[in-house]
Design a protein around this motif. Sequence first.
Motif, short mmCIF file in Angstrom:
data_model
loop_
_atom_site.label_atom_id
_atom_site.label_comp_id
_atom_site.label_asym_id
_atom_site.label_seq_id
_atom_site.Cartn_x
_atom_site.Cartn_y
_atom_site.Cartn_z
N GLY A 1 0.79 -1.22 0.00
CA GLY A 1 0.00 0.00 0.00
C GLY A 1 0.82 1.28 0.00
N GLY A 2 2.14 1.18 -0.06
CA GLY A 2 3.01 2.35 0.02
C GLY A 2 3.56 2.83 -1.30
N GLY A 3 2.98 2.38 -2.40
CA GLY A 3 3.50 2.75 -3.72
C GLY A 3 3.51 4.24 -3.98
N ASP A 4 2.44 4.93 -3.61
CA ASP A 4 2.38 6.38 -3.84
C ASP A 4 3.44 7.12 -3.05
OD1 ASP A 4 0.28 6.16 -5.65
OD2 ASP A 4 -1.26 6.51 -4.13
N GLU A 5 3.65 6.70 -1.81
CA GLU A 5 4.65 7.34 -0.97
C GLU A 5 6.07 7.10 -1.50
OE1 GLU A 5 5.90 7.72 3.74
OE2 GLU A 5 4.30 6.35 3.17
N LEU A 6 6.35 5.87 -1.93
CA LEU A 6 7.67 5.56 -2.50
C LEU A 6 7.87 6.33 -3.80
CD1 LEU A 6 10.33 3.99 -2.46
CD2 LEU A 6 9.13 2.11 -3.62
N LEU A 7 6.86 6.40 -4.63
CA LEU A 7 6.95 7.16 -5.88
C LEU A 7 7.26 8.63 -5.59
CD1 LEU A 7 6.64 7.35 -8.96
CD2 LEU A 7 4.18 7.68 -8.57
N ALA A 8 6.55 9.22 -4.64
CA ALA A 8 6.80 10.62 -4.28
C ALA A 8 8.22 10.80 -3.77
CB ALA A 8 5.78 11.07 -3.23
N TRP A 9 8.70 9.87 -2.96
CA TRP A 9 10.06 9.93 -2.43
C TRP A 9 11.07 9.91 -3.57
CZ3 TRP A 9 14.31 6.86 -2.89
CH2 TRP A 9 15.36 7.11 -2.02
N ALA A 10 10.90 8.96 -4.51
CA ALA A 10 11.85 8.82 -5.63
C ALA A 10 11.87 10.07 -6.50
CB ALA A 10 11.49 7.59 -6.45
N ARG A 11 10.72 10.68 -6.71
CA ARG A 11 10.63 11.84 -7.61
C ARG A 11 11.35 13.07 -7.06
NH1 ARG A 11 4.81 12.27 -10.27
NH2 ARG A 11 6.04 13.30 -11.87
N VAL A 12 11.49 13.19 -5.76
CA VAL A 12 12.14 14.39 -5.21
C VAL A 12 13.63 14.17 -4.91
CG1 VAL A 12 9.98 15.27 -4.25
CG2 VAL A 12 11.50 13.90 -2.80
N GLN A 13 14.14 12.98 -5.14
CA GLN A 13 15.55 12.74 -4.88
C GLN A 13 16.40 13.46 -5.92
OE1 GLN A 13 16.55 11.06 -2.00
NE2 GLN A 13 14.35 11.37 -1.80
N THR A 14 17.44 14.13 -5.46
CA THR A 14 18.35 14.82 -6.37
C THR A 14 19.64 14.02 -6.48
OG1 THR A 14 19.23 16.17 -4.59
CG2 THR A 14 17.38 17.08 -5.84
N LEU A 15 20.33 14.24 -7.57
CA LEU A 15 21.62 13.61 -7.81
C LEU A 15 22.69 14.69 -7.79
CD1 LEU A 15 20.43 11.33 -10.73
CD2 LEU A 15 20.97 10.59 -8.41
N SER A 16 23.93 14.31 -7.54
CA SER A 16 25.01 15.29 -7.46
C SER A 16 25.42 15.83 -8.83
CB SER A 16 26.22 14.67 -6.75
OG SER A 16 26.70 13.56 -7.48
N ALA A 17 24.94 15.20 -9.89
CA ALA A 17 25.17 15.68 -11.26
C ALA A 17 23.88 15.45 -12.04
CB ALA A 17 26.33 14.94 -11.91
N GLU A 18 23.71 16.17 -13.14
CA GLU A 18 22.50 16.08 -13.94
C GLU A 18 22.67 15.04 -15.05
OE1 GLU A 18 18.62 17.07 -14.62
OE2 GLU A 18 19.89 17.87 -13.04
N PRO A 19 21.82 14.02 -15.10
CA PRO A 19 21.92 13.03 -16.18
C PRO A 19 21.43 13.63 -17.50
CG PRO A 19 19.99 12.58 -14.84
CD PRO A 19 20.72 13.71 -14.18
N LEU A 20 21.73 12.94 -18.60
CA LEU A 20 21.20 13.35 -19.90
C LEU A 20 19.67 13.28 -19.89
CD1 LEU A 20 23.61 11.34 -22.22
CD2 LEU A 20 23.67 13.80 -21.78
N ARG A 21 19.17 12.28 -19.20
CA ARG A 21 17.73 12.02 -19.17
C ARG A 21 17.41 11.24 -17.90
NH1 ARG A 21 15.19 8.26 -23.85
NH2 ARG A 21 13.19 7.83 -22.88
N ARG A 22 16.20 11.43 -17.39
CA ARG A 22 15.76 10.70 -16.20
C ARG A 22 14.27 10.41 -16.36
NH1 ARG A 22 16.56 12.49 -9.87
NH2 ARG A 22 14.91 11.21 -8.98
N GLU A 23 13.88 9.17 -16.12
CA GLU A 23 12.47 8.78 -16.17
C GLU A 23 12.11 8.03 -14.90
OE1 GLU A 23 10.69 7.08 -19.65
OE2 GLU A 23 12.31 7.83 -20.90
N THR A 24 10.91 8.28 -14.41
CA THR A 24 10.39 7.59 -13.24
C THR A 24 9.13 6.86 -13.66
OG1 THR A 24 11.29 9.33 -11.82
CG2 THR A 24 9.62 7.89 -10.86
#
Length: 84
Positions: A14-37
Amino acid sequence: MTVALMWEAKAVEGGGDELLAWARVQTLSAEPLRRETLRAPGDRVLVITWWDAEYEAELPELPEPGAELVARAVHRWRFEVVGE
């Protein structure tokens, strides 16, 4: 060369929406060419990032979510793009 990093996690029941929201706000130390969630049945979340780098290059990846969000450890894969 283009390298694709795949990060896949399965949320607690039942935590799919919460995990999805968490993943979408994570930043990386460099910008990839492309990112898909993406999401899939069973409360699974997949993030794919594409990088202009050698296959063995050290690249930023999403971290492990907190144990309260996931049912198991994150799965990670690395691929090189070979064209169409």
